[in-house]
Design a protein around this motif. Sequence first.
Motif, PDB file in Angstrom:
ATOM      1  N   LEU A 125       0.848  -1.186   0.000  1.00  0.00           N
ATOM      2  CA  LEU A 125       0.000   0.000   0.000  1.00  0.00           C
ATOM      3  C   LEU A 125       0.883   1.234   0.000  1.00  0.00           C
ATOM      4  O   LEU A 125       1.883   1.290   0.723  1.00  0.00           O
ATOM      5  N   ALA A 126       0.522   2.226  -0.807  1.00  0.00           N
ATOM      6  CA  ALA A 126       1.261   3.489  -0.845  1.00  0.00           C
ATOM      7  C   ALA A 126       0.280   4.644  -0.647  1.00  0.00           C
ATOM      8  O   ALA A 126      -0.723   4.745  -1.373  1.00  0.00           O
ATOM      9  N   LEU A 127       0.572   5.493   0.325  1.00  0.00           N
ATOM     10  CA  LEU A 127      -0.295   6.616   0.675  1.00  0.00           C
ATOM     11  C   LEU A 127       0.464   7.916   0.471  1.00  0.00           C
ATOM     12  O   LEU A 127       1.500   8.132   1.088  1.00  0.00           O
ATOM     13  N   PHE A 128      -0.071   8.769  -0.385  1.00  0.00           N
ATOM     14  CA  PHE A 128       0.576  10.033  -0.706  1.00  0.00           C
ATOM     15  C   PHE A 128      -0.286  11.178  -0.167  1.00  0.00           C
ATOM     16  O   PHE A 128      -1.363  11.457  -0.694  1.00  0.00           O
ATOM     17  N   ALA A 129       0.174  11.822   0.918  1.00  0.00           N
ATOM     18  CA  ALA A 129      -0.585  12.924   1.520  1.00  0.00           C
ATOM     19  C   ALA A 129      -2.038  12.516   1.732  1.00  0.00           C
ATOM     20  O   ALA A 129      -2.969  13.207   1.312  1.00  0.00           O
ATOM     21  N   ALA A 130      -2.238  11.391   2.377  1.00  0.00           N
ATOM     22  CA  ALA A 130      -3.573  10.805   2.511  1.00  0.00           C
ATOM     23  C   ALA A 130      -4.463  11.613   3.455  1.00  0.00           C
ATOM     24  O   ALA A 130      -4.022  12.105   4.496  1.00  0.00           O
ATOM     25  N   ALA A 131      -5.730  11.717   3.104  1.00  0.00           N
ATOM     26  CA  ALA A 131      -6.725  12.426   3.908  1.00  0.00           C
ATOM     27  C   ALA A 131      -7.288  11.465   4.954  1.00  0.00           C
ATOM     28  O   ALA A 131      -8.474  11.128   4.946  1.00  0.00           O
ATOM     29  N   ALA A 132      -6.463  11.044   5.876  1.00  0.00           N
ATOM     30  CA  ALA A 132      -6.842  10.010   6.840  1.00  0.00           C
ATOM     31  C   ALA A 132      -5.941  10.125   8.076  1.00  0.00           C
ATOM     32  O   ALA A 132      -4.838  10.665   7.982  1.00  0.00           O
ATOM     33  N   PRO A 133      -6.389   9.604   9.217  1.00  0.00           N
ATOM     34  CA  PRO A 133      -7.632   8.867   9.456  1.00  0.00           C
ATOM     35  C   PRO A 133      -8.877   9.750   9.556  1.00  0.00           C
ATOM     36  O   PRO A 133      -9.998   9.255   9.500  1.00  0.00           O
TER      37      PRO A 133
END
Length: 270
Positions: free
Chosen positions: A119-127
Amino acid sequence: MGYYVQVEPSVNIYVEDINPKSENVILFVHGWPANHRLFEYQFNVLPGMGYRCIGIDLRGFGQSDKPWEGYSFDRLADDIRVIVDTLGLKHFTLAGHSVGGAIVIRYMGRHRGYGVDKLALFAAAAPSFIQRPGFPYGLQANEVNQLIQQTYDNRPQMLAELTNMFFYRTLTPAFKEWFFQLGIVASGYSTANILVTLRDEVLFADVESIQVPTLIFQGIHDQICLPQLASILHQQIQRSKLIWFEHSGHGLFWEEQEKFNRELLAFLTT
């Protein structure tokens, strides 16, 4: 190669499939308010390194259908599952930017990471994209409400102002126009409805369900998905690696594209 996948009756999702003969698959999910072309500077490079890059336009955005409903994280994650099943994807890397990061996290929770090896998250809007009781991070709800109202009042002006907020680096007029066009082809109501989802939904349980190796990229100057969110994701995802981008805002895929591509490739090959 571009084609459509029907995810439910009368809703077709556009898929851009580059180097489809490769077995090394990365499925990219773009952020708000753009489309798959957001990853142009990855699609220019990664297929030449032997990767099959699949970019989708979320419903309501880009070349996909624009239904009135269906903008919850659950429905958007289900759209991804239909694409995964239709294309027969297995042992692939799932990557998401901004709200795309939130959607792929919901996919991991709702569909138990089906088919995903990394999994790759780029500037993720989470949690959580906004501040809540017990969670003093992210934007304030009234800031999101203002964006929603601006979308309905004068979406072109909202998109023009967003461009300057999105990036840390100085932009040329031509690049500003390119980025503006990514957002303008979306529908107004889908642009607003994604913001409603970002404001109202959370992903705490989904984050806790992630068991695969996870790469987290975050620009330290990000004004949209604030850097504290990346630190929290890193703390909560056991098998995660956090890489800071010192010269980027929210648009790190372009602002530090060489570092972005290099670090992503290193993650994919380990």
